[in-house]
Scaffold this active site. Structure first.
Site, PDB file in Angstrom:
ATOM      1  N   ASP A  23       0.797  -1.266   0.160  1.00  0.00           N
ATOM      2  CA  ASP A  23      -0.127  -0.180   0.143  1.00  0.00           C
ATOM      3  C   ASP A  23       0.976   1.303  -0.123  1.00  0.00           C
ATOM      4  O   ASP A  23       1.617   1.677   0.913  1.00  0.00           O
ATOM      5  CB  ASP A  23      -1.000   0.154   1.014  1.00  0.00           C
ATOM      6  CG  ASP A  23      -1.881  -1.255   1.226  1.00  0.00           C
ATOM      7  OD1 ASP A  23      -1.266  -2.204   0.755  1.00  0.00           O
ATOM      8  OD2 ASP A  23      -3.011  -0.929   1.776  1.00  0.00           O
ATOM      9  N   HIS A  25      -0.126   4.558  -0.389  1.00  0.00           N
ATOM     10  CA  HIS A  25      -0.551   5.706   0.361  1.00  0.00           C
ATOM     11  C   HIS A  25       0.251   7.208   0.517  1.00  0.00           C
ATOM     12  O   HIS A  25       0.476   7.786   1.343  1.00  0.00           O
ATOM     13  CB  HIS A  25      -0.576   5.269   2.115  1.00  0.00           C
ATOM     14  CG  HIS A  25      -1.821   4.557   2.368  1.00  0.00           C
ATOM     15  ND1 HIS A  25      -3.244   4.784   2.135  1.00  0.00           N
ATOM     16  CD2 HIS A  25      -2.101   3.421   2.787  1.00  0.00           C
ATOM     17  CE1 HIS A  25      -3.859   3.896   2.470  1.00  0.00           C
ATOM     18  NE2 HIS A  25      -3.274   2.969   2.951  1.00  0.00           N
ATOM     19  N   ASP A  52      -4.576   1.032  -2.754  1.00  0.00           N
ATOM     20  CA  ASP A  52      -4.274   2.237  -1.687  1.00  0.00           C
ATOM     21  C   ASP A  52      -3.222   3.086  -2.233  1.00  0.00           C
ATOM     22  O   ASP A  52      -2.311   3.291  -1.292  1.00  0.00           O
ATOM     23  CB  ASP A  52      -4.122   1.770  -0.517  1.00  0.00           C
ATOM     24  CG  ASP A  52      -5.483   1.246   0.265  1.00  0.00           C
ATOM     25  OD1 ASP A  52      -6.560   1.487  -0.582  1.00  0.00           O
ATOM     26  OD2 ASP A  52      -5.792   0.866   1.176  1.00  0.00           O
ATOM     27  N   ASN A  78      -9.595  -0.055  -1.137  1.00  0.00           N
ATOM     28  CA  ASN A  78     -10.880   0.763  -0.597  1.00  0.00           C
ATOM     29  C   ASN A  78     -10.602   2.039  -0.554  1.00  0.00           C
ATOM     30  O   ASN A  78     -11.664   2.967  -0.445  1.00  0.00           O
ATOM     31  CB  ASN A  78     -10.984   0.156   0.796  1.00  0.00           C
ATOM     32  CG  ASN A  78      -9.979   0.375   1.898  1.00  0.00           C
ATOM     33  OD1 ASN A  78      -8.793  -0.019   1.806  1.00  0.00           O
ATOM     34  ND2 ASN A  78     -10.151   1.211   2.925  1.00  0.00           N
ATOM     35  N   HIS A  79      -9.353   2.632  -0.535  1.00  0.00           N
ATOM     36  CA  HIS A  79      -9.083   4.339  -0.491  1.00  0.00           C
ATOM     37  C   HIS A  79      -9.589   4.696  -1.896  1.00  0.00           C
ATOM     38  O   HIS A  79     -10.136   6.044  -1.939  1.00  0.00           O
ATOM     39  CB  HIS A  79      -7.792   4.327  -0.067  1.00  0.00           C
ATOM     40  CG  HIS A  79      -7.473   4.676   1.293  1.00  0.00           C
ATOM     41  ND1 HIS A  79      -7.498   5.819   2.139  1.00  0.00           N
ATOM     42  CD2 HIS A  79      -7.523   3.648   2.398  1.00  0.00           C
ATOM     43  CE1 HIS A  79      -7.508   5.423   3.515  1.00  0.00           C
ATOM     44  NE2 HIS A  79      -7.347   4.101   3.513  1.00  0.00           N
TER      45      HIS A  79
END
Length: 293
Positions: A23, A25, A52, A78-79
């Site tokens: 991920d 981010h 993500d 999900n982000h």
């Protein structure tokens, strides 16, 4: 193959190497360090992402712009889903009056406030560079199936745990199930939900044996979503979310462990990680010896 299909397939990479990154981010600079370390060749190598890409870190837009690269393959996390839910009206009509979460997506509360710098309030729209990025997110699949036979692997965001895992013969979906989804070019809503949000496998005692790293019939499945300080290997799921954004300010999250961004070399079966708290890239050992449950 339909570019809007939720599940897509690629052949083996016969010319270069395949890597999978955890991920992101928004931690773009950590990825740059990792790719520099492995001498990533953009003409031969491929980089897969477990999703993500955005939120929480300093460079979400840079991570979105990776989607324009021919060597980069991501799944939707999900982000990304929360961002699409937030911008659903804007994607329909091209106009947004203010950045408020009227749809209750949770996007702004979970790191999405970075979008404010790309909001053109006088024009009631987002910048062109942001628009290009979100248009690419719309095209992301939920599953990549890569290669054949012993060289096959999957890339997902969260997990392939069956909704009926407590009564079924096996806990997770198998290659045969995934092949059926591929043939039908569809994934059912209950399966999609676990691909985005599931944390059963990495956080519960669903699997009691410490030796249950391999699920017969399921090829290695790279995933993220549930962070820990080191990669974990459970029922053929190789979770490589090692908390890249946490390494920005570990004290803010009450964490003492050394979190990082992890890059996995599929062919060499090795991983390496980079952290904002350390200038050196750290290499991990063969997962059979150094992946924690």
């Amino acid at each position: 193959m339909n570019k809007n299909s939720p599940i897509r397939k690629l052949p083996n990479n016969t010319h270069g190497k395949d890597y999978v990154v955890g991920d992101l981010h928004g931690c773009y600079s950590l990825l740059e360090r990792l790719l520099d370390t492995v001498h990533f060749d953009k003409s031969r190598d491929r980089l897969f992402s477990v999703g993500d890409l955005i939120d929480r870190g300093p460079d979400s837009l840079c991570c979105l712009q990776l989607l324009e690269e021919t060597w980069f393959y991501a799944v939707q996390g999900n982000h990304e889903l929360m961002m699409l839910d937030f911008f659903r009206p804007y994607l329909r009509n091209g106009c947004i009056e203010e950045l408020e979460d009227d749809r209750g997506s949770g996007f702004l509360n979970y790191g999405g406030d970075w979008i404010k710098q790309y909001f053109q309030i006088d024009q009631q729209r987002m910048t062109d560079e942001f628009n290009r990025g979100i248009s690419k997110v719309l095209e992301l699949p939920l599953i990549w199936v890569v290669g054949e036979g012993e060289n096959r692997f999957h890339v997902i965001h969260a997990e392939l745990v069956r909704p009926d895992h407590r009564s079924a013969k096996q806990v997770v979906w198998l290659d045969s199930d995934i092949d059926c989804w591929l043939d039908e070019q569809t994934v059912s809503p209950d399966i999609k939900d676990r691909l985005y949000w599931g944390r059963t496998l990495m956080t519960s005692k669903l699997v009691n044996s410490s030796d249950a790293r391999i699920q017969p019939g399921l090829s290695t499945t790279f995933c993220g979503h549930t962070l820990a300080a080191k990669p974990r290997h459970v029922l053929s799921h190789l979770c490589i979310d090692t908390g890249a954004f946490v390494s920005l300010r570990p004290e803010a999250y009450g964490e003492d462990d050394e979190f990082s961004l992890t890059l996995f070399d599929v062919k060499a079966i090795r991983w390496l990680s980079a952290s904002y708290q350390c200038n050196e890239v750290v290499w991990g050992e063969h997962p059979s010896y150094n992946l924690d449950r």
